[in-house]
Design a protein around this motif. Sequence first.
Motif, PDB file in Angstrom:
ATOM      1  N   ASP A   1       0.829  -1.205   0.000  1.00 56.46           N
ATOM      2  CA  ASP A   1       0.000   0.000   0.000  1.00 56.46           C
ATOM      3  C   ASP A   1       0.860   1.250   0.000  1.00 56.46           C
ATOM      4  O   ASP A   1       0.543   2.239  -0.672  1.00 56.46           O
ATOM      5  CB  ASP A   1      -0.916   0.010   1.223  1.00 56.46           C
ATOM      6  N   VAL A   2       1.949   1.196   0.760  1.00 57.26           N
ATOM      7  CA  VAL A   2       2.846   2.345   0.825  1.00 57.26           C
ATOM      8  C   VAL A   2       3.525   2.566  -0.511  1.00 57.26           C
ATOM      9  O   VAL A   2       3.631   3.680  -1.015  1.00 57.26           O
ATOM     10  CB  VAL A   2       3.901   2.147   1.939  1.00 57.26           C
ATOM     11  N   ARG A   3       3.992   1.475  -1.118  1.00 56.59           N
ATOM     12  CA  ARG A   3       4.664   1.596  -2.414  1.00 56.59           C
ATOM     13  C   ARG A   3       3.704   2.058  -3.494  1.00 56.59           C
ATOM     14  O   ARG A   3       4.105   2.621  -4.514  1.00 56.59           O
ATOM     15  CB  ARG A   3       5.300   0.259  -2.805  1.00 56.59           C
ATOM     16  N   GLY A   4       2.398   1.810  -3.277  1.00 53.47           N
ATOM     17  CA  GLY A   4       1.415   2.226  -4.264  1.00 53.47           C
ATOM     18  C   GLY A   4       1.418   3.724  -4.484  1.00 53.47           C
ATOM     19  O   GLY A   4       1.105   4.199  -5.579  1.00 53.47           O
ATOM     20  N   GLU A   5       1.758   4.475  -3.451  1.00 51.19           N
ATOM     21  CA  GLU A   5       1.853   5.921  -3.598  1.00 51.19           C
ATOM     22  C   GLU A   5       2.873   6.283  -4.669  1.00 51.19           C
ATOM     23  O   GLU A   5       2.714   7.252  -5.388  1.00 51.19           O
ATOM     24  CB  GLU A   5       2.266   6.552  -2.256  1.00 51.19           C
ATOM     25  N   MET A   6       3.929   5.489  -4.766  1.00 52.42           N
ATOM     26  CA  MET A   6       4.992   5.780  -5.706  1.00 52.42           C
ATOM     27  C   MET A   6       4.692   5.222  -7.089  1.00 52.42           C
ATOM     28  O   MET A   6       4.971   5.847  -8.116  1.00 52.42           O
ATOM     29  CB  MET A   6       6.316   5.193  -5.188  1.00 52.42           C
ATOM     30  N   SER A   7       4.119   4.009  -7.138  1.00 48.61           N
ATOM     31  CA  SER A   7       3.920   3.341  -8.428  1.00 48.61           C
ATOM     32  C   SER A   7       2.982   4.109  -9.339  1.00 48.61           C
ATOM     33  O   SER A   7       3.035   3.968 -10.566  1.00 48.61           O
ATOM     34  CB  SER A   7       3.390   1.922  -8.199  1.00 48.61           C
ATOM     35  N   GLU A   8       2.093   4.932  -8.763  1.00 49.51           N
ATOM     36  CA  GLU A   8       1.163   5.702  -9.585  1.00 49.51           C
ATOM     37  C   GLU A   8       1.858   6.823 -10.338  1.00 49.51           C
ATOM     38  O   GLU A   8       1.343   7.307 -11.347  1.00 49.51           O
ATOM     39  CB  GLU A   8       0.058   6.289  -8.702  1.00 49.51           C
ATOM     40  N   VAL A   9       2.990   7.276  -9.850  1.00 51.19           N
ATOM     41  CA  VAL A   9       3.675   8.403 -10.492  1.00 51.19           C
ATOM     42  C   VAL A   9       5.064   8.035 -11.007  1.00 51.19           C
ATOM     43  O   VAL A   9       5.715   8.856 -11.658  1.00 51.19           O
ATOM     44  CB  VAL A   9       3.803   9.576  -9.497  1.00 51.19           C
ATOM     45  N   LEU A  10       5.509   6.811 -10.721  1.00 50.27           N
ATOM     46  CA  LEU A  10       6.851   6.412 -11.112  1.00 50.27           C
ATOM     47  C   LEU A  10       6.802   5.010 -11.708  1.00 50.27           C
ATOM     48  O   LEU A  10       6.284   4.082 -11.079  1.00 50.27           O
ATOM     49  CB  LEU A  10       7.769   6.421  -9.879  1.00 50.27           C
ATOM     50  N   SER A  11       7.306   4.850 -12.887  1.00 53.92           N
ATOM     51  CA  SER A  11       7.253   3.552 -13.555  1.00 53.92           C
ATOM     52  C   SER A  11       8.157   2.551 -12.850  1.00 53.92           C
ATOM     53  O   SER A  11       9.095   2.928 -12.143  1.00 53.92           O
ATOM     54  CB  SER A  11       7.694   3.700 -15.019  1.00 53.92           C
ATOM     55  N   HIS A  12       7.853   1.269 -13.050  1.00 54.09           N
ATOM     56  CA  HIS A  12       8.686   0.219 -12.449  1.00 54.09           C
ATOM     57  C   HIS A  12      10.109   0.291 -12.976  1.00 54.09           C
ATOM     58  O   HIS A  12      11.072   0.020 -12.255  1.00 54.09           O
ATOM     59  CB  HIS A  12       8.074  -1.150 -12.742  1.00 54.09           C
ATOM     60  N   GLU A  13      10.242   0.645 -14.245  1.00 54.52           N
ATOM     61  CA  GLU A  13      11.576   0.733 -14.828  1.00 54.52           C
ATOM     62  C   GLU A  13      12.390   1.846 -14.171  1.00 54.52           C
ATOM     63  O   GLU A  13      13.556   1.679 -13.827  1.00 54.52           O
ATOM     64  CB  GLU A  13      11.480   0.995 -16.345  1.00 54.52           C
ATOM     65  N   ARG A  14      11.736   3.004 -13.990  1.00 56.36           N
ATOM     66  CA  ARG A  14      12.430   4.126 -13.353  1.00 56.36           C
ATOM     67  C   ARG A  14      12.720   3.821 -11.897  1.00 56.36           C
ATOM     68  O   ARG A  14      13.789   4.168 -11.376  1.00 56.36           O
ATOM     69  CB  ARG A  14      11.546   5.384 -13.446  1.00 56.36           C
ATOM     70  N   ARG A  15      11.808   3.153 -11.248  1.00 55.22           N
ATOM     71  CA  ARG A  15      11.989   2.797  -9.845  1.00 55.22           C
ATOM     72  C   ARG A  15      13.181   1.868  -9.660  1.00 55.22           C
ATOM     73  O   ARG A  15      13.907   1.965  -8.666  1.00 55.22           O
ATOM     74  CB  ARG A  15      10.717   2.137  -9.328  1.00 55.22           C
ATOM     75  N   ALA A  16      13.382   0.964 -10.603  1.00 54.94           N
ATOM     76  CA  ALA A  16      14.488   0.002 -10.506  1.00 54.94           C
ATOM     77  C   ALA A  16      15.844   0.685 -10.602  1.00 54.94           C
ATOM     78  O   ALA A  16      16.863   0.117 -10.212  1.00 54.94           O
ATOM     79  CB  ALA A  16      14.345  -1.046 -11.603  1.00 54.94           C
ATOM     80  N   GLU A  17      15.843   1.913 -11.108  1.00 57.90           N
ATOM     81  CA  GLU A  17      17.103   2.641 -11.262  1.00 57.90           C
ATOM     82  C   GLU A  17      17.467   3.455 -10.019  1.00 57.90           C
ATOM     83  O   GLU A  17      18.527   4.070  -9.976  1.00 57.90           O
ATOM     84  CB  GLU A  17      16.978   3.595 -12.462  1.00 57.90           C
ATOM     85  N   ILE A  18      16.561   3.458  -9.028  1.00 64.05           N
ATOM     86  CA  ILE A  18      16.772   4.272  -7.820  1.00 64.05           C
ATOM     87  C   ILE A  18      17.254   3.396  -6.669  1.00 64.05           C
ATOM     88  O   ILE A  18      16.725   2.296  -6.455  1.00 64.05           O
ATOM     89  CB  ILE A  18      15.459   4.989  -7.423  1.00 64.05           C
ATOM     90  N   ASP A  19      18.230   3.884  -5.905  1.00 59.55           N
ATOM     91  CA  ASP A  19      18.733   3.138  -4.746  1.00 59.55           C
ATOM     92  C   ASP A  19      17.629   2.937  -3.716  1.00 59.55           C
ATOM     93  O   ASP A  19      16.788   3.823  -3.530  1.00 59.55           O
ATOM     94  CB  ASP A  19      19.895   3.883  -4.090  1.00 59.55           C
ATOM     95  N   PRO A  20      17.630   1.781  -3.016  1.00 62.96           N
ATOM     96  CA  PRO A  20      16.620   1.543  -1.972  1.00 62.96           C
ATOM     97  C   PRO A  20      16.583   2.659  -0.931  1.00 62.96           C
ATOM     98  O   PRO A  20      15.515   3.027  -0.429  1.00 62.96           O
ATOM     99  CB  PRO A  20      17.066   0.212  -1.354  1.00 62.96           C
ATOM    100  N   PHE A  21      17.753   3.205  -0.583  1.00 65.25           N
ATOM    101  CA  PHE A  21      17.802   4.303   0.389  1.00 65.25           C
ATOM    102  C   PHE A  21      16.961   5.486  -0.085  1.00 65.25           C
ATOM    103  O   PHE A  21      16.176   6.074   0.662  1.00 65.25           O
ATOM    104  CB  PHE A  21      19.257   4.729   0.609  1.00 65.25           C
ATOM    105  N   ASP A  22      17.122   5.852  -1.371  1.00 67.22           N
ATOM    106  CA  ASP A  22      16.377   6.986  -1.917  1.00 67.22           C
ATOM    107  C   ASP A  22      14.901   6.667  -2.083  1.00 67.22           C
ATOM    108  O   ASP A  22      14.048   7.565  -1.985  1.00 67.22           O
ATOM    109  CB  ASP A  22      16.983   7.394  -3.264  1.00 67.22           C
TER     110      ASP A  22
END
Length: 532
Positions: free
Chosen positions: A453-474
């Motif tokens: 549910d928390v990650r859903g906030e991000m998935s609506e505005v950020l693609s899975h491909e773009r997300r995979a390029e971001i460090d877990p910390f960020d």
Amino acid sequence: MKPTVVFGFLGTSLDRATGADRWSRWRPTVAMCQQEDLLVSRLELLAEPKFADVAKTVVADIDQVSPETVVRTHDFAFKDPWDFQEVYERLFDFISTYPFEPEKEDYLIHLTTGTHVAQICWFLLNEANFIPARLLQTSPARIDSREGSSAGRYEIIDLDLSKYDRLATRFAQEQERTLDFLKSGIATKSKSFNQLIEQIELVAVNSKAPILIMGPTGAGKSMLASRIYDLRHARAGLGGRFVEVNCATLRGDQAMSALFGHKRGSFTGAQADRPGLLKEADKGLIFLDEIGELGLDEQAMLLRALEDKTFLPLGSDKPIQSDFQLIAGTNRDLRTQVGAGKFRDDLLARINLWTFKLPSLAERREDIAANLDFELERFAKSHRRQARFNKEAREAFLKFARSPEAKWSANFRDLNAAVTRMATLAPKGRITVQCVEAEAARLREGWREVASDVRGEMSEVLSHERRAEIDPFDLVQLDLVLKVCRESKSLSDAGRKLFAVSRTKRAKMNDADRLKKYLARFDLKWDQITVP
């Protein structure tokens, strides 16, 4: 040896005696100077002028039995010797100007004479270290004593109770029982948590000021507040009720009415007068959980009620009095709330004198075993049947519960729910490894859904491909930023919340620009976040 100086009141009844037979009577002030192993060098005798004849006889008799004792009489005239304030102030003025020299003289306070009020005042002044003295108690000889002496007996009492081994041991045991009570009987091992409880115990017994308990949901704020009330009720003279309310359930007129009461007809549906929860907590304690959810109007009225002990019920122009004590709970950072304009800084200052932060269960993994036993006992009491782990099952559950994969996102509520489910499903009350494995899977799935549910906030505005390029910390930080943005009215509003601390240290508070630049790092814009 240093010379001994004694302070004491003239015993207007006990010291009164005339004629030759007075020597056969026990007179405390004279008897004090008759003790063979107590040499009084100077006696500061406090006497009311109307008993000057008694004082004159006592001084003369002391001169006979102890010629080396210098007696200095002081006129102490009272309008009412039973008026506590008058006696205390008179004694305080006297000892404030007295030239004490503790390095040269040894001081004693004779407690046997004087009214009970005077004795209490002596004790309080001594305990507060206004008088560098020990206490002297004299008494007649025992009835069965072979000594027929009128000198009687005496005892010197030192208020430094650490010198009395048995008393020190008893006080330590009593404190241990009190700490155990605040922890609900749970033998916790967390050093930091135990130190926190020790501080709370001191504040609970010695202060009436508001207490702010911070911590995540399910960390035990409500239970601790209830225990503090019980402790104050037992040891600090708190006589009223314990009233608990979750401020997150209060909105609008309902919030005003619930807390401060209302008059009949003050709003639609107000069919009768209502006293309000603050009035119900008169002479008692009210626990306002999630205080950060109160509206600004309710906060202003609460501040007045705290400071003046009065408030106006909704629809009334007549103030109501309530002498309540307050414990507030929150899972929010109230300083951030102040920065965002959602919480009054003057109210925070008023309730922030004693602030304690309860750690999450995940931060106290060493205490899970003790809390597991507590939850099993609680299940047995509420369901009237026992449930126990076998050895392998207990080891399996604790291994899982202490591991990093156990998130305990709802803290003790998660643990309570887990124990309740396992105990309910346990065959014949025996929790097996199979029960533990099933419950562990259930907990993992529940935590996975929360994280999803928390990650859903991000998935609506950020693609899975773009997300995979971001460090877990960020990703963790970005998720919080997106959540705050979704809850805010504007870019500036979100910036004030996110930079609540650092913005106060900057000459120019360009919150919106800082947030805009942060989002640009991830190719995001405000409109993308806030528009569905």
